[in-house]
Design an enzyme around this catalytic site. Structure first.
Site, PDB file in Angstrom:
ATOM      1  N   LYS A 107       0.821  -1.222   0.000  1.00  0.00           N
ATOM      2  CA  LYS A 107       0.000   0.000   0.000  1.00  0.00           C
ATOM      3  C   LYS A 107       0.849   1.263   0.000  1.00  0.00           C
ATOM      4  O   LYS A 107       0.514   2.246  -0.664  1.00  0.00           O
ATOM      5  CB  LYS A 107      -0.949   0.006   1.197  1.00  0.00           C
ATOM      6  CG  LYS A 107      -0.260  -0.204   2.528  1.00  0.00           C
ATOM      7  CD  LYS A 107      -1.248  -0.379   3.642  1.00  0.00           C
ATOM      8  CE  LYS A 107      -0.552  -0.833   4.926  1.00  0.00           C
ATOM      9  NZ  LYS A 107      -0.095  -2.234   4.860  1.00  0.00           N
ATOM     10  N   VAL A 134      -5.292  -2.910   0.261  1.00  0.00           N
ATOM     11  CA  VAL A 134      -6.215  -1.977   0.916  1.00  0.00           C
ATOM     12  C   VAL A 134      -6.994  -2.586   2.072  1.00  0.00           C
ATOM     13  O   VAL A 134      -7.037  -2.020   3.157  1.00  0.00           O
ATOM     14  CB  VAL A 134      -7.192  -1.360  -0.112  1.00  0.00           C
ATOM     15  CG1 VAL A 134      -8.271  -0.535   0.580  1.00  0.00           C
ATOM     16  CG2 VAL A 134      -6.428  -0.495  -1.091  1.00  0.00           C
ATOM     17  N   LYS A 207      -4.033   3.801   2.147  1.00  0.00           N
ATOM     18  CA  LYS A 207      -5.180   3.093   1.575  1.00  0.00           C
ATOM     19  C   LYS A 207      -6.206   4.076   1.009  1.00  0.00           C
ATOM     20  O   LYS A 207      -6.817   3.823  -0.035  1.00  0.00           O
ATOM     21  CB  LYS A 207      -5.810   2.199   2.643  1.00  0.00           C
ATOM     22  CG  LYS A 207      -4.884   1.084   3.105  1.00  0.00           C
ATOM     23  CD  LYS A 207      -5.437   0.337   4.299  1.00  0.00           C
ATOM     24  CE  LYS A 207      -4.497  -0.778   4.732  1.00  0.00           C
ATOM     25  NZ  LYS A 207      -4.971  -1.510   5.927  1.00  0.00           N
TER      26      LYS A 207
END
Length: 430
Positions: A107, A134, A207
């Site tokens: 991420k 995520v 995210k």
């Protein structure tokens, strides 16, 4: 018909997630072959400590030379689960250059350099998939990128960090303070020895950048995301939230402006009504609420971290990428055609809960109300408690811009009758 030549997979990293990916590839080999249309073979595993015993992984597959592994030329897919910016970035681009597609759970890298990685994948005609980056096992990237491709997404609101949700849920359900709840999360393995990335919102911000980019077809980088941690949330904040029929969650919020001309992305603690679906998300679970024009309101819920859940998302991407490989095709790449500007936090409009420590004497409420009025912030409710010359004043506002609220708070701090601003909390989900 089943193709007999196996598709070769290089695994970068063999920690909690990587070892689980390797295990599933081995134990579910026959099923994976049937789903893909060809066998899948683990061709090499790059690690930092080769002497460590890794059950189920032949020693001759283990190497410390990740660069040589991705340069081999016979690798079809590289699975990157080492995390961080470097050497992951260089290894991924090298994999593309040598003909491999990539599945990643990184991420931080995607939030910082997603555009460059997508460009490299497109240049070399390869896939870049990252469902696991995520929300762990929760299918979220693919629904946003594919299932909702014909819709207009207006808002993505979610709990995307299991550690912080566990801590806040513990504070809510038991009345524990922040440190006590964090200590329990650490003892149970939900929090790292250094929990900064989680509790200060860095993990959730990365995210949020990825989600906003996909949802709004616009490049959103980590630096574009407003971030506020949850270390200042207190038991008193939860008591106030309960009096309002709310709870507190650390939220990632990505929104398209009402006129459609810009987007915002932010991470911060917020009060949400107990009636909102996210309010019932307990423990270390994640959930993301998506609002779009045609589909309406959708909610995605499940375990957002851990070896097995994250490996599930990695393997889902692996199957998709391998199918594309067999068909000589690639899946959806970056969609950034909208190129909407990212508005600053000051333009965000929401409600606020402000707790003030004030002198317990006549006229204080009038002074405070005047400051709010002068900055264009309308008051919804006021609650005051006082004793022995000290008082607490809790103000809940109507919707106002973040810039207006910041100006209000700055002016309040200058009043002689205001001893301190104890807490500022946004109110969302109404």
């Amino acid at each position: 018909m089943m193709r007999t030549r196996p598709l070769k997979v290089a695994l970068l990293g063999c920690g909690v997630v990587g070892s689980e990916v390797a295990r599933i590839m081995t134990t579910h080999a026959d099923d994976l072959a049937q789903r893909i249309g060809a066998p899948v073979e683990l061709a090499g595993v790059a690690v930092r400590r080769p002497s460590k015993v890794r059950e189920g992984i032949p020693a001759d597959l283990v190497t410390t030379d990740a660069t040589a592994l991705v340069k081999r030329g016979d690798i079809d897919v590289v699975v990157e689960v080492i995390g961080g910016i470097e050497p992951a970035r260089t290894l991924i681009t090298t994999a593309f250059e040598h003909g491999a597609s990539v599945v990643s759970a990184n991420k931080a890298l995607l939030a910082q350099d997603g555009a460059a990685l997508h460009a490299a994948a497109e240049e070399h005609g390869r896939d870049l998939y990252y469902e696991a980056a995520v929300a762990g096992a929760i299918p979220l990237i693919r629904p946003l990128r594919e299932s909702l491709a014909g819709d207009k997404v207006n808002r993505v609101l979610g709990i995307v960090n299991g550690t912080t949700n566990f801590i806040l849920d513990k504070m809510d359900s038991t009345g524990a303070g922040y440190q006590e709840a964090l200590d329990e999360a650490t003892a149970l393995g939900y929090a790292e020895a250094d929990p900064t990335a989680d509790v200060e919102g860095f993990d959730a911000a990365a995210k949020a950048a990825i989600l906003a980019g996909i949802a709004f077809h616009t490049r959103v980088r980590l630096d574009d995301v407003y971030r506020e941690g949850m270390t200042e949330v207190t038991a008193a904040d939860f008591r106030s939230a309960k009096e309002m029929g709310c709870t507190i969650k650390l939220l990632a919020i990505c929104e398209r402006a009402a006129d459609g001309g810009s987007v915002t992305a932010r991470v911060h603690p917020a009060m949400i009504p107990l009636s909102h679906p996210l309010a019932s998300v307990r423990g270390a679970y994640n959930a993301v609420f998506v609002e779009s024009d045609a589909a309406g309101q959708l909610m995605f819920y499940g375990p957002g971290a851990g070896g097995s859940p994250t490996a599930s998302a990695v393997l889902g991407d692996l199957v998709a990428v391998c199918r594309n490989r067999l068909n000589g095709a690639t899946g959806p790449g970056e969609s950034a055609y909208a190129a909407l500007p990212v508005s600053p936090m000051g333009e965000v409009v929401t409600r606020y809960h402000i707790s003030l420590d004030v002198a317990d004497k006549p006229g204080v409420l009038a002074q405070v109300a005047t400051v709010f009025a002068e900055h264009g912030v309308s008051i919804d409710t006021v609650r005051q408690q006082g004793k022995d010359g000290e008082a607490s004043l809790v103000v809940v506002t109507h919707r106002a811009s973040d810039a207006s609220l910041s100006g209000t708070v700055e002016a309040l701090r200058k009043l002689d009758t205001v001893r301190g601003v104890a807490s500022i909390m946004r109110v969302e989900g109404e």
